[in-house]
Design a protein around this motif. Structure first.
Motif, PDB file in Angstrom:
ATOM      1  N   LEU A 300      10.579  -8.292  41.321  1.00 39.26           N
ATOM      2  CA  LEU A 300      10.190  -8.977  40.091  1.00 39.26           C
ATOM      3  C   LEU A 300      11.406  -9.419  39.290  1.00 39.26           C
ATOM      4  N   THR A 301      12.488  -8.624  39.328  1.00 37.96           N
ATOM      5  CA  THR A 301      13.692  -9.036  38.600  1.00 37.96           C
ATOM      6  C   THR A 301      14.268 -10.319  39.188  1.00 37.96           C
ATOM      7  N   GLY A 302      14.072 -10.505  40.492  1.00 38.33           N
ATOM      8  CA  GLY A 302      14.556 -11.722  41.128  1.00 38.33           C
ATOM      9  C   GLY A 302      13.803 -12.955  40.683  1.00 38.33           C
ATOM     10  N   LEU A 303      12.602 -12.738  40.107  1.00 42.17           N
ATOM     11  CA  LEU A 303      11.817 -13.858  39.592  1.00 42.17           C
ATOM     12  C   LEU A 303      12.122 -14.128  38.125  1.00 42.17           C
ATOM     13  N   GLY A 304      13.083 -13.394  37.587  1.00 43.16           N
ATOM     14  CA  GLY A 304      13.492 -13.654  36.211  1.00 43.16           C
ATOM     15  C   GLY A 304      12.828 -12.762  35.186  1.00 43.16           C
ATOM     16  N   HIS A 305      12.173 -11.681  35.616  1.00 40.56           N
ATOM     17  CA  HIS A 305      11.494 -10.780  34.690  1.00 40.56           C
ATOM     18  C   HIS A 305      12.195  -9.426  34.672  1.00 40.56           C
ATOM     19  N   SER A 306      12.274  -8.819  33.502  1.00 39.63           N
ATOM     20  CA  SER A 306      13.029  -7.576  33.364  1.00 39.63           C
ATOM     21  C   SER A 306      12.123  -6.398  33.033  1.00 39.63           C
ATOM     22  N   ILE A 307      10.912  -6.390  33.600  1.00 40.46           N
ATOM     23  CA  ILE A 307       9.975  -5.296  33.342  1.00 40.46           C
ATOM     24  C   ILE A 307      10.578  -3.972  33.807  1.00 40.46           C
ATOM     25  N   THR A 315      12.477   2.116  40.398  1.00 40.79           N
ATOM     26  CA  THR A 315      12.515   1.067  41.431  1.00 40.79           C
ATOM     27  C   THR A 315      11.846  -0.180  40.897  1.00 40.79           C
ATOM     28  N   ASP A 316      12.231  -1.297  41.463  1.00 39.00           N
ATOM     29  CA  ASP A 316      11.668  -2.568  41.029  1.00 39.00           C
ATOM     30  C   ASP A 316      10.262  -2.742  41.608  1.00 39.00           C
ATOM     31  N   ILE A 317       9.539  -3.701  41.093  1.00 39.92           N
ATOM     32  CA  ILE A 317       8.207  -4.041  41.592  1.00 39.92           C
ATOM     33  C   ILE A 317       8.341  -5.240  42.523  1.00 39.92           C
ATOM     34  N   ASP A 318       7.854  -5.093  43.752  1.00 40.06           N
ATOM     35  CA  ASP A 318       7.905  -6.182  44.710  1.00 40.06           C
ATOM     36  C   ASP A 318       6.687  -7.079  44.552  1.00 40.06           C
ATOM     37  N   VAL A 319       6.930  -8.370  44.490  1.00 38.22           N
ATOM     38  CA  VAL A 319       5.848  -9.361  44.374  1.00 38.22           C
ATOM     39  C   VAL A 319       5.601  -9.959  45.759  1.00 38.22           C
ATOM     40  N   PRO A 320       4.414  -9.719  46.353  1.00 36.77           N
ATOM     41  CA  PRO A 320       4.138 -10.262  47.695  1.00 36.77           C
ATOM     42  C   PRO A 320       3.915 -11.768  47.667  1.00 36.77           C
ATOM     43  N   LEU A 321       4.507 -12.454  48.633  1.00 32.94           N
ATOM     44  CA  LEU A 321       4.388 -13.905  48.727  1.00 32.94           C
ATOM     45  C   LEU A 321       3.778 -14.298  50.069  1.00 32.94           C
ATOM     46  N   ARG A 322       3.113 -15.441  50.097  1.00 32.14           N
ATOM     47  CA  ARG A 322       2.573 -15.977  51.346  1.00 32.14           C
ATOM     48  C   ARG A 322       3.015 -17.423  51.499  1.00 32.14           C
ATOM     49  N   THR A 323       3.474 -17.764  52.695  1.00 30.99           N
ATOM     50  CA  THR A 323       3.833 -19.138  53.023  1.00 30.99           C
ATOM     51  C   THR A 323       2.793 -19.646  54.016  1.00 30.99           C
ATOM     52  N   THR A 324       2.069 -20.689  53.644  1.00 32.99           N
ATOM     53  CA  THR A 324       1.005 -21.240  54.485  1.00 32.99           C
ATOM     54  C   THR A 324       1.177 -22.749  54.616  1.00 32.99           C
ATOM     55  N   GLY A 325       0.420 -23.328  55.541  1.00 24.77           N
ATOM     56  CA  GLY A 325       0.508 -24.763  55.812  1.00 24.77           C
ATOM     57  C   GLY A 325       0.913 -24.982  57.249  1.00 24.77           C
ATOM     58  N   VAL A 343      -0.754  -3.115  38.630  1.00 20.37           N
ATOM     59  CA  VAL A 343       0.452  -2.407  39.050  1.00 20.37           C
ATOM     60  C   VAL A 343       1.104  -1.727  37.865  1.00 20.37           C
ATOM     61  N   LEU A 344       1.195  -2.456  36.740  1.00 18.56           N
ATOM     62  CA  LEU A 344       1.836  -1.903  35.559  1.00 18.56           C
ATOM     63  C   LEU A 344       1.012  -0.764  34.957  1.00 18.56           C
ATOM     64  N   GLU A 345      -0.323  -0.890  35.025  1.00 20.82           N
ATOM     65  CA  GLU A 345      -1.186   0.178  34.538  1.00 20.82           C
ATOM     66  C   GLU A 345      -0.947   1.455  35.338  1.00 20.82           C
ATOM     67  N   SER A 346      -0.873   1.298  36.666  1.00 16.52           N
ATOM     68  CA  SER A 346      -0.659   2.471  37.511  1.00 16.52           C
ATOM     69  C   SER A 346       0.710   3.079  37.248  1.00 16.52           C
ATOM     70  N   VAL A 347       1.709   2.217  37.011  1.00 19.36           N
ATOM     71  CA  VAL A 347       3.047   2.718  36.693  1.00 19.36           C
ATOM     72  C   VAL A 347       3.022   3.510  35.395  1.00 19.36           C
ATOM     73  N   ALA A 348       2.305   2.959  34.396  1.00 14.11           N
ATOM     74  CA  ALA A 348       2.209   3.642  33.102  1.00 14.11           C
ATOM     75  C   ALA A 348       1.533   4.989  33.258  1.00 14.11           C
ATOM     76  N   ILE A 349       0.457   5.039  34.044  1.00 11.42           N
ATOM     77  CA  ILE A 349      -0.260   6.294  34.273  1.00 11.42           C
ATOM     78  C   ILE A 349       0.657   7.313  34.936  1.00 11.42           C
ATOM     79  N   GLU A 350       1.424   6.853  35.924  1.00  7.58           N
ATOM     80  CA  GLU A 350       2.347   7.759  36.602  1.00  7.58           C
ATOM     81  C   GLU A 350       3.391   8.307  35.634  1.00  7.58           C
ATOM     82  N   LEU A 351       3.903   7.442  34.752  1.00  7.21           N
ATOM     83  CA  LEU A 351       4.912   7.890  33.795  1.00  7.21           C
ATOM     84  C   LEU A 351       4.340   8.912  32.829  1.00  7.21           C
ATOM     85  N   ILE A 352       3.098   8.651  32.361  1.00  5.37           N
ATOM     86  CA  ILE A 352       2.445   9.595  31.450  1.00  5.37           C
ATOM     87  C   ILE A 352       2.203  10.927  32.155  1.00  5.37           C
ATOM     88  N   GLY A 353       1.749  10.811  33.414  1.00  2.04           N
ATOM     89  CA  GLY A 353       1.500  12.029  34.189  1.00  2.04           C
ATOM     90  C   GLY A 353       2.765  12.837  34.376  1.00  2.04           C
TER      91      GLY A 353
END
Length: 367
Positions: A300-307, A315-325, A343-353
């Protein structure tokens, strides 16, 4: 008018047993050449053949020179009839026009684009009239190669428990033709540190170019490369910061490919960009329909986001991509199944836990 010859006839009593010191030379008109090879020629060709020895069992020692335009091919070799009755061949050739071979077998320029032209070749072949088996090795300006293959009923196949291998220098034609058909990411390569190593096992193909009969297990070892900075890979990483302008350093893990009935299937491999991003790749390419379905993932950081930094993620969050055609016309999008909010909700839950667990464990007296 077209063919001249001279030589000696060998006799056993009154019976012809063979020939020796035969020299033949002549012109092959383009119409005859087309009839013999199925390829249209732009001009006539010349041929000179020397048969040092030839008997009625097809044992021979020969030398042939074939010239068309500026291309001259020299072939030297021998044939031998074995005790079992099969006819075997040994030859060495220089100046082989791989473009002509591509045309003869309708291979779409695979040989000339992969290896270049002309080629040198050394060949050992057994039972050439019935079930040919060939062990060959050779080189061009761009490649060295070796292969063990058999031919039967219009199909060519690799000999079991053998590996065909080629070490190929990167060229524009190799990138645009052969590598592009194996995936857009490979066509982004602009230079390599060493020749690309390709090994092939369990291969079979139609001599008529029927891709539905193409099967092979392929390993491509590329290693360190430079990618086009304007390539599809770089477009996937808009936040990529690098001092490199035209090309970007990268490293390919060995690529393992399985081809079955003309469908290419990639085992997952990683492409590491400038020692910063390790991008996994996998998927399929149908060489018959030219359609592709490739999967990759970018951080996600490679896409310009600093979450990652905002949420203090380890660890960073991986964004799955598909190339079709198709191979010629494709598009890359975020996989529709990806939901960043979940994904972020689950991350938040894990952090709280984790926080609760730390607090509770701190309240327990170890004694």
């Amino acid at each position: 008018e077209k063919l001249q010859g001279a030589g000696k006839v060998l006799l056993e009593g009154a019976v012809v047993s063979g020939f020796s010191d035969v020299v033949l030379s002549g012109t092959i008109e383009k119409e005859l050449a087309q009839y013999l090879t199925g390829v249209q020629f732009g001009s006539a060709s010349t041929i000179t053949a020397q048969l040092k020895h030839f008997d009625l069992d097809w044992n021979s020692i020969f030398e042939v020179t074939f010239t068309i335009g500026n291309q001259k091919t020299l072939v030297q070799g021998s044939t031998t009839r074995s005790v079992s009755g099969s006819l075997n061949l040994q030859l060495a050739a220089t100046g082989i026009d791989t473009r002509l071979i591509d045309e003869m077998f309708n291979s779409g320029g695979v040989l000339s684009d992969s290896f270049g032209s002309p080629a040198t070749l050394e060949l050992l072949a057994t039972d050439i009239l019935n079930n040919p088996t060939l062990i060959a090795g050779g080189s061009t300006e761009n490649a060295t190669f070796e292969a063990s293959i058999g031919i039967t009923e219009g199909n060519v196949f690799s000999i079991k428990e053998t590996t065909s291998r080629a070490d190929v220098l990167l060229t524009t034609s190799l990138t645009k033709h052969v590598l592009k058909d194996l995936g857009p990411i490979l066509s982004d390569i602009r230079s390599v540190d060493r020749p690309i190593s390709i090994t092939i096992t369990n291969a079979s193909a139609s001599l008529e170019g029927d891709l539905s009969k193409l099967n092979a297990d392929i390993r491509i070892d590329i290693g360190a490369v430079k990618l086009d900075s304007g390539s599809i890979t770089m477009q996937l990483l808009p936040s990529f910061k690098s001092s490199h302008v035209l090309t970007v350093p990268a490293f390919f893990e060995p690529i393992e490919i399985e081809i079955r009935n003309g469908v290419v299937k990639y085992k997952e491999f990683r492409l590491t960009i400038d020692n910063k991003y390790a991008i996994p790749h996998s998927g399929t390419i149908n060489l018959i329909t030219r359609k592709l379905d490739l999967k990759s993932a970018v951080p996600l950081t490679g896409l310009g986001h600093s979450i990652k930094e905002i949420r203090n993620l380890e660890t960073d969050i991986d964004v799955p991509l598909r190339t079709t055609g198709t191979i010629e016309d494709y598009v890359t999008t975020v996989d529709p199944s990806f939901d960043l909010n979940k994904v972020l909700e689950s991350v938040a839950i894990e952090l709280i836990g984790d926080a609760i667990e730390d607090t509770v464990s701190g309240m327990i007296d170890p004694a």
